[in-house]
Design a protein around this motif. Structure first.
Motif, PDB file in Angstrom:
ATOM      1  N   GLY A  78      -1.882  -1.610  -3.922  1.00  0.00           N
ATOM      2  CA  GLY A  78      -3.224  -1.042  -3.958  1.00  0.00           C
ATOM      3  C   GLY A  78      -4.291  -2.026  -3.552  1.00  0.00           C
ATOM      4  O   GLY A  78      -4.281  -2.573  -2.464  1.00  0.00           O
ATOM      5  N   ALA A 128      -7.789   0.798  -1.203  1.00  0.00           N
ATOM      6  CA  ALA A 128      -6.462   1.355  -0.913  1.00  0.00           C
ATOM      7  C   ALA A 128      -6.434   2.839  -1.259  1.00  0.00           C
ATOM      8  O   ALA A 128      -6.781   3.240  -2.370  1.00  0.00           O
ATOM      9  CB  ALA A 128      -5.401   0.610  -1.707  1.00  0.00           C
ATOM     10  N   ASP A 152       1.299   5.108   1.704  1.00  0.00           N
ATOM     11  CA  ASP A 152       0.850   5.856   2.877  1.00  0.00           C
ATOM     12  C   ASP A 152       0.685   7.339   2.558  1.00  0.00           C
ATOM     13  O   ASP A 152       0.884   7.773   1.415  1.00  0.00           O
ATOM     14  CB  ASP A 152       1.792   5.624   4.059  1.00  0.00           C
ATOM     15  N   VAL A 211       0.847  -1.197   0.000  1.00  0.00           N
ATOM     16  CA  VAL A 211       0.000   0.000   0.000  1.00  0.00           C
ATOM     17  C   VAL A 211       0.879   1.242   0.000  1.00  0.00           C
ATOM     18  O   VAL A 211       2.086   1.173   0.246  1.00  0.00           O
ATOM     19  CB  VAL A 211      -0.936   0.024   1.228  1.00  0.00           C
TER      20      VAL A 211
END
Length: 387
Positions: A107, A111, A71, A69
């Motif tokens: 993702g 996400a 941030d 992912v």
């Protein structure tokens, strides 16, 4: 099973066996490759805090480990304990033993922070550098970007109309960072994206995206679900005879949409679903197909379908010969389950080969049964195995 279904299956397998001749005869389906090669079989693999399933490199060309992912500081990272160890294990090389290519997906549904990470040159550089650092650290073969979806809110993620312009810039930053790594290692790294058709494709500037990526993994599933007005084939290959809405989606329609937008066949990979969707209809008409429903729509893996569904006399098995799609129906509970059977997965793989596409991908490997039934069906359909 219905006789018409088997006639349809025989036809698609026969046509797939002559795919190269058909493709050569249709200029719109021509394949622009430097060196002809077999279509790819690509498996997404969701991290589940469990031992990794066995990876059959004789059948799978690529495994896409999911998900890293991004941030709020535009940095890409692995979000859960144990993921780094499992990713390293998945990508480990053994002398003389072939392994599938391993990509890292970034993702997934829900996400967030893609929009901000794509919005400026500095943010894109941070995104690209931290993503490629994971490629280097874990000895991976590339990256898959699964932004669902540029310029759209999805399940409440940040978004902007500028995403359509910025997403190709993000991919350009990734391509440059991967090429810089290639200059150091002498290896070519793959860059792919996951995408969907219809409204979900509105934020994709495909003419700018296509030159930057090796493939587009087209999510040809989830066509029907919680947001639908009625039941339907959630991963149908063709349009169902009973489809009534202009917005009804199917795999062929999605593929044609991307081809018409200029995506070359050799960069397009449609998807199969190793799971079904269960609905509770409000009527008992039509064996549950194309009917209104209420309540939650649940996901059921192919492995879970083996017990409590396919092995239960209360569920009738149905096949739609036109859509080449399977479903289950329990009239007592008004339970309708749209799913992909070995036959439908094989038909979808054969279709990808027939159309000269880059191959077939599926979500996800962990949903298969212990025998690898759906993986085998995909492999046979894609490679043209004997019936």
């Amino acid at each position: 099973m219905r006789r018409s279904w088997w006639l349809g299956m025989a036809a698609i397998v026969w046509f797939a066996a002559t795919a190269s001749a058909v493709v050569a005869a249709e200029p719109n389906e021509s394949i622009a490759r430097d060196t002809p090669r077999a279509p790819r079989l690509v498996a997404y693999l969701l991290d589940r805090d469990a031992p990794l399933p066995a990876i059959d490199a004789g059948k799978l060309d690529t495994v896409v480990y999911s998900f890293a992912v991004v941030d709020a500081d535009h940095r890409v990272h692995l979000p859960r304990a144990g993921m780094a160890e499992r990713l390293t294990q998945l990508a480990e090389r053994h002398d003389g033993v072939p392994r599938a290519d391993v990509l890292l997906a970034i993702g997934g549904w829900g996400a967030d922070h893609f929009s901000e990470a794509a919005a400026s040159e500095d943010a894109r550089r941070t995104f690209a550098d931290t993503a490629v650092a994971l490629v280097r650290t874990h000895d991976l073969d590339g990256l898959d970007i699964d932004w669902e979806y540029p310029a759209l809110p999805g399940p409440g993620i940040s978004h902007s109309p500028a995403d359509r312009d910025n997403f190709p810039l993000m991919l350009q930053a990734l391509r440059e960072a991967l090429d810089a790594l290639s200059a150091q290692t002498g290896r070519r790294y793959r860059l792919t994206i996951a995408a969907a058709d219809g409204e979900a494709a509105a934020g994709l500037d495909l003419p700018r995206i296509v030159p930057l990526v090796d493939a587009i993994h087209l999510m040809t599933y989830d066509f029907f679900g919680a947001g639908s007005a009625r039941t339907g084939h959630h991963a149908g290959l063709y349009r169902s005879a009973g489809a009534s809405g202009a917005a009804d989606r199917d795999t062929t329609r999605a593929v044609d949409e991307f081809l018409a937008a200029g995506v070359p066949p050799h960069k397009l990979v449609p998807g199969a679903a190793f799971y079904g969707k269960a609905f509770r209809t409000t009527t008992t008409e039509g064996a549950g197909l194309h009917q209104p429903f209420d309540g939650e729509v649940s996901f059921v893996t192919w492995a879970e379908l083996q017990q409590g569904y396919l092995d239960t006399p209360a569920f009738e098995r149905h096949l739609d010969p036109q859509a080449q799609a399977a479903w289950l129906w329990n009239p007592g509970t008004r339970s309708f389950v749209s799913y992909e059977s070995p036959d439908t997965v094989r038909a979808k793989a054969a279709y990808a080969r027939l159309r000269g596409l880059d191959g077939l991908m599926f979500w996800d490997l962990g949903g298969d049964d212990a025998r690898g039934t759906l993986l085998e069906a995909a492999h046979r359909g894609l490679r043209g195995g004997d019936d």
